[in-house]
Design a protein around this motif. Sequence first.
Motif, PDB file in Angstrom:
ATOM      1  N   LEU A  36      -0.681  -3.209  10.152  1.00 36.59           N
ATOM      2  CA  LEU A  36       0.134  -2.901  11.169  1.00 36.59           C
ATOM      3  C   LEU A  36      -0.228  -1.683  12.152  1.00 36.59           C
ATOM      4  O   LEU A  36       0.514  -0.945  12.763  1.00 36.59           O
ATOM      5  CB  LEU A  36       1.441  -2.746  10.445  1.00 36.59           C
ATOM      6  CG  LEU A  36       1.971  -3.740   9.772  1.00 36.59           C
ATOM      7  CD1 LEU A  36       3.193  -3.329   8.981  1.00 36.59           C
ATOM      8  CD2 LEU A  36       2.243  -5.083  10.681  1.00 36.59           C
ATOM      9  N   TYR A  76      -0.424   4.574   0.836  1.00 38.30           N
ATOM     10  CA  TYR A  76      -0.890   5.605   1.552  1.00 38.30           C
ATOM     11  C   TYR A  76       0.155   6.348   2.215  1.00 38.30           C
ATOM     12  O   TYR A  76       0.907   5.983   2.950  1.00 38.30           O
ATOM     13  CB  TYR A  76      -1.993   5.393   2.431  1.00 38.30           C
ATOM     14  CG  TYR A  76      -2.718   6.520   3.488  1.00 38.30           C
ATOM     15  CD1 TYR A  76      -3.157   7.646   2.645  1.00 38.30           C
ATOM     16  CD2 TYR A  76      -2.662   6.077   4.801  1.00 38.30           C
ATOM     17  CE1 TYR A  76      -3.490   8.529   3.479  1.00 38.30           C
ATOM     18  CE2 TYR A  76      -3.319   7.234   5.494  1.00 38.30           C
ATOM     19  CZ  TYR A  76      -3.682   8.522   4.934  1.00 38.30           C
ATOM     20  OH  TYR A  76      -4.375   9.599   5.566  1.00 38.30           O
ATOM     21  N   GLN A 102     -12.285  -2.698   1.774  1.00 35.85           N
ATOM     22  CA  GLN A 102     -11.285  -2.358   2.541  1.00 35.85           C
ATOM     23  C   GLN A 102     -11.571  -1.507   3.616  1.00 35.85           C
ATOM     24  O   GLN A 102     -12.013  -0.508   3.595  1.00 35.85           O
ATOM     25  CB  GLN A 102     -10.211  -1.837   1.382  1.00 35.85           C
ATOM     26  CG  GLN A 102      -8.996  -1.639   2.116  1.00 35.85           C
ATOM     27  CD  GLN A 102      -8.089  -0.724   0.950  1.00 35.85           C
ATOM     28  OE1 GLN A 102      -7.830   0.336   1.255  1.00 35.85           O
ATOM     29  NE2 GLN A 102      -7.519  -1.327  -0.017  1.00 35.85           N
ATOM     30  N   GLY A 130      -4.431  -0.568   7.118  1.00 39.71           N
ATOM     31  CA  GLY A 130      -3.566  -0.392   8.368  1.00 39.71           C
ATOM     32  C   GLY A 130      -3.502  -1.718   8.980  1.00 39.71           C
ATOM     33  O   GLY A 130      -3.653  -1.914  10.399  1.00 39.71           O
ATOM     34  N   SER A 175     -14.790   0.373  -0.040  1.00 40.08           N
ATOM     35  CA  SER A 175     -13.919   0.801   1.211  1.00 40.08           C
ATOM     36  C   SER A 175     -14.440   1.549   2.165  1.00 40.08           C
ATOM     37  O   SER A 175     -15.295   2.624   1.878  1.00 40.08           O
ATOM     38  CB  SER A 175     -12.571   1.663   0.649  1.00 40.08           C
ATOM     39  OG  SER A 175     -11.666   1.584   1.883  1.00 40.08           O
ATOM     40  N   ASN A 176     -14.215   1.136   3.346  1.00 39.70           N
ATOM     41  CA  ASN A 176     -14.965   1.824   4.647  1.00 39.70           C
ATOM     42  C   ASN A 176     -16.508   1.979   4.558  1.00 39.70           C
ATOM     43  O   ASN A 176     -17.120   2.950   5.107  1.00 39.70           O
ATOM     44  CB  ASN A 176     -14.498   3.356   4.592  1.00 39.70           C
ATOM     45  CG  ASN A 176     -12.932   3.589   4.845  1.00 39.70           C
ATOM     46  OD1 ASN A 176     -12.656   2.750   5.738  1.00 39.70           O
ATOM     47  ND2 ASN A 176     -12.263   3.907   3.773  1.00 39.70           N
ATOM     48  N   LYS A 178       2.333  -1.252   4.185  1.00 39.76           N
ATOM     49  CA  LYS A 178       3.065  -0.144   3.687  1.00 39.76           C
ATOM     50  C   LYS A 178       4.401  -0.050   4.375  1.00 39.76           C
ATOM     51  O   LYS A 178       4.551   0.045   5.765  1.00 39.76           O
ATOM     52  CB  LYS A 178       2.138   1.351   3.781  1.00 39.76           C
ATOM     53  CG  LYS A 178       3.116   2.353   3.397  1.00 39.76           C
ATOM     54  CD  LYS A 178       3.468   3.419   4.657  1.00 39.76           C
ATOM     55  CE  LYS A 178       4.571   4.611   4.308  1.00 39.76           C
ATOM     56  NZ  LYS A 178       5.150   5.064   5.269  1.00 39.76           N
ATOM     57  N   SER A 179       5.545   0.224   3.638  1.00 44.33           N
ATOM     58  CA  SER A 179       6.865   0.847   4.321  1.00 44.33           C
ATOM     59  C   SER A 179       7.640   1.381   3.321  1.00 44.33           C
ATOM     60  O   SER A 179       7.492   0.658   2.188  1.00 44.33           O
ATOM     61  CB  SER A 179       7.510  -0.368   4.823  1.00 44.33           C
ATOM     62  OG  SER A 179       8.826   0.086   5.127  1.00 44.33           O
ATOM     63  N   VAL A 180       8.204   2.344   3.468  1.00 43.67           N
ATOM     64  CA  VAL A 180       9.384   3.088   2.537  1.00 43.67           C
ATOM     65  C   VAL A 180      10.602   2.356   2.621  1.00 43.67           C
ATOM     66  O   VAL A 180      11.456   2.830   1.955  1.00 43.67           O
ATOM     67  CB  VAL A 180       9.366   4.752   2.665  1.00 43.67           C
ATOM     68  CG1 VAL A 180       8.237   5.167   2.449  1.00 43.67           C
ATOM     69  CG2 VAL A 180       9.973   5.059   4.101  1.00 43.67           C
ATOM     70  N   HIS A 181      10.788   1.455   3.584  1.00 47.76           N
ATOM     71  CA  HIS A 181      12.120   0.693   3.680  1.00 47.76           C
ATOM     72  C   HIS A 181      12.014  -0.778   3.193  1.00 47.76           C
ATOM     73  O   HIS A 181      11.163  -1.465   3.536  1.00 47.76           O
ATOM     74  CB  HIS A 181      12.364   0.785   5.138  1.00 47.76           C
ATOM     75  CG  HIS A 181      12.499   2.133   5.817  1.00 47.76           C
ATOM     76  ND1 HIS A 181      11.576   2.701   6.636  1.00 47.76           N
ATOM     77  CD2 HIS A 181      13.535   2.808   5.917  1.00 47.76           C
ATOM     78  CE1 HIS A 181      11.920   3.725   7.063  1.00 47.76           C
ATOM     79  NE2 HIS A 181      13.112   3.853   6.380  1.00 47.76           N
ATOM     80  N   ARG A 240      12.065  -3.680   5.471  1.00 50.53           N
ATOM     81  CA  ARG A 240      10.718  -3.892   5.939  1.00 50.53           C
ATOM     82  C   ARG A 240       9.729  -4.496   5.069  1.00 50.53           C
ATOM     83  O   ARG A 240       8.789  -5.386   5.463  1.00 50.53           O
ATOM     84  CB  ARG A 240      10.148  -2.612   6.782  1.00 50.53           C
ATOM     85  CG  ARG A 240      10.958  -1.993   7.859  1.00 50.53           C
ATOM     86  CD  ARG A 240      10.265  -0.819   8.622  1.00 50.53           C
ATOM     87  NE  ARG A 240      11.008  -0.327   9.705  1.00 50.53           N
ATOM     88  CZ  ARG A 240      10.779   0.818  10.398  1.00 50.53           C
ATOM     89  NH1 ARG A 240       9.807   1.717   9.725  1.00 50.53           N
ATOM     90  NH2 ARG A 240      11.359   1.135  11.052  1.00 50.53           N
ATOM     91  N   ASN A 269       7.796  -7.974   5.753  1.00 47.80           N
ATOM     92  CA  ASN A 269       6.483  -7.995   5.817  1.00 47.80           C
ATOM     93  C   ASN A 269       5.854  -9.184   4.676  1.00 47.80           C
ATOM     94  O   ASN A 269       4.755  -9.632   4.771  1.00 47.80           O
ATOM     95  CB  ASN A 269       6.039  -6.609   5.394  1.00 47.80           C
ATOM     96  CG  ASN A 269       6.154  -5.706   6.213  1.00 47.80           C
ATOM     97  OD1 ASN A 269       6.438  -5.888   7.628  1.00 47.80           O
ATOM     98  ND2 ASN A 269       6.146  -4.443   6.230  1.00 47.80           N
ATOM     99  N   GLU A 284      -1.019   1.055  11.473  1.00 51.51           N
ATOM    100  CA  GLU A 284      -0.306   2.277  11.267  1.00 51.51           C
ATOM    101  C   GLU A 284       0.799   2.738  12.220  1.00 51.51           C
ATOM    102  O   GLU A 284       1.098   3.754  12.379  1.00 51.51           O
ATOM    103  CB  GLU A 284      -1.420   3.414  11.107  1.00 51.51           C
ATOM    104  CG  GLU A 284      -2.158   3.370  10.183  1.00 51.51           C
ATOM    105  CD  GLU A 284      -3.128   4.320   9.691  1.00 51.51           C
ATOM    106  OE1 GLU A 284      -3.663   5.257  10.602  1.00 51.51           O
ATOM    107  OE2 GLU A 284      -3.533   4.550   8.348  1.00 51.51           O
ATOM    108  N   ILE A 286      -2.194  -5.286   3.052  1.00 55.42           N
ATOM    109  CA  ILE A 286      -1.531  -4.424   2.237  1.00 55.42           C
ATOM    110  C   ILE A 286      -0.451  -3.409   2.895  1.00 55.42           C
ATOM    111  O   ILE A 286      -0.804  -2.093   3.052  1.00 55.42           O
ATOM    112  CB  ILE A 286      -2.302  -3.452   1.237  1.00 55.42           C
ATOM    113  CG1 ILE A 286      -3.532  -2.909   1.934  1.00 55.42           C
ATOM    114  CG2 ILE A 286      -2.982  -4.473  -0.096  1.00 55.42           C
ATOM    115  CD1 ILE A 286      -4.447  -1.885   1.080  1.00 55.42           C
ATOM    116  N   GLY A 300       0.843  -1.249  -0.046  1.00 56.90           N
ATOM    117  CA  GLY A 300       0.062  -0.014  -0.039  1.00 56.90           C
ATOM    118  C   GLY A 300       0.804   1.102  -0.111  1.00 56.90           C
ATOM    119  O   GLY A 300       1.848   1.174   0.663  1.00 56.90           O
ATOM    120  N   ASP A 354      -1.610  -1.030  -3.840  1.00 58.03           N
ATOM    121  CA  ASP A 354      -2.858  -0.286  -3.518  1.00 58.03           C
ATOM    122  C   ASP A 354      -2.695   1.179  -3.629  1.00 58.03           C
ATOM    123  O   ASP A 354      -1.896   1.608  -2.742  1.00 58.03           O
ATOM    124  CB  ASP A 354      -3.311  -0.883  -2.177  1.00 58.03           C
ATOM    125  CG  ASP A 354      -4.659  -0.313  -1.757  1.00 58.03           C
ATOM    126  OD1 ASP A 354      -5.537  -0.673  -2.145  1.00 58.03           O
ATOM    127  OD2 ASP A 354      -4.555   0.565  -1.246  1.00 58.03           O
TER     128      ASP A 354
END
Length: 277
Positions: free
Chosen positions: A185, A20, A156, A183, A134-135, A227-230, A233, A237, A187, A225, A18, A43
Amino acid sequence: METITLNNGIKMPVLGYGVYMVDPSVTERCVLDAISVGYRSLDTAQYYENEAMVASAVRKSGIPRDEFFITSKLCLSRPTYEQAKENVKGSLRRMKMDYLDLMLIHWPMGNDSGIWRAFEDLVKEGYLRSIGVSNFYPKTYADLVKNASVIPAVNQIETHVFYQQRPMIQLMAEQGTAVESWGPLAEGMNGIFSHPVLTEVGAAHGKTAAQVALRFLIQQGIIVIPKSVHKERMIQNMDVFDFSLTENEMAAVRTLDTGHNLEGWPADALKYNPNEW
Ligand SMILES: NC(=O)c1ccc[n+]([C@@H]2O[C@H](COP(=O)([O-])OP(=O)(O)OC[C@H]3O[C@@H](n4cnc5c(N)ncnc54)[C@H](OP(=O)(O)O)[C@@H]3O)[C@@H](O)[C@H]2O)c1
């Protein structure tokens, strides 16, 4: 990658990436990293303003488009049927793609039945392979499906160890709509990455708290889904398919449910009464 068969027969990877809050300036690099370590489900959303960067990473990867499962989400208040159709085609133009694997209504927008008719027609016209929401909680979901020809393939919703969504999971299973966790994790909130229960369960398998949190959802058939920018990680995941939580471990993680969402999103799942459905 394990897949879940959606109610239209299409297979969706149970784990994706993801984007976001991934800044548009780094999205292409992050998605290329994610693809390089094996993610094929991506996503994005109009609201995230990074659809184009996700799509350019897919092209730059050199991997055929049909090996990906790409999701975006419509965000437009009270659109007419025609505006909703045009809005989805806007995503396709930004992404320079002929089709999306899954398009969601990001949250109830008003005139959701008009949006849904537009989505149903875009499936017939070949622009969308699957459509979902979603939601959407019991009331908004029921309002939508009342007049729908197609049942949402996916809903979602915020789902994680601290907000386990058991009533919604039951309701969606009854309706044939797959639950996808946003979310997964939490968030990063509530100290999830050093939580004593998750850490202890993880230690028995040589896994981190994050991996236990994801495994807990996947083991219930929930799509995730993270998310990580690393990159390290992203790898961590994905590395959640070589172990299983025992029934006792699942029960231990179930005790972490607070019954509350993290940020005050609508939580009418809590009011779900199967007898009123
Ligand atoms: N439909 C909706 O309304 C909605 C709402 C929210 C999210 N979403 C979707 O769901 C996706 C996932 O949700 P999310 O991004 O909100 O939150 P999330 O995936 O639950 O958590 C992301 C946070 O966890 C950190 N993290 C990730 N993996 C980690 C690891 N192994 N160890 C330690 N920290 C780790 C990330 O930091 P770093 O990036 O610094 O690693 C980031 O701060 C989104 O990207 C988006 O695609 C949808």
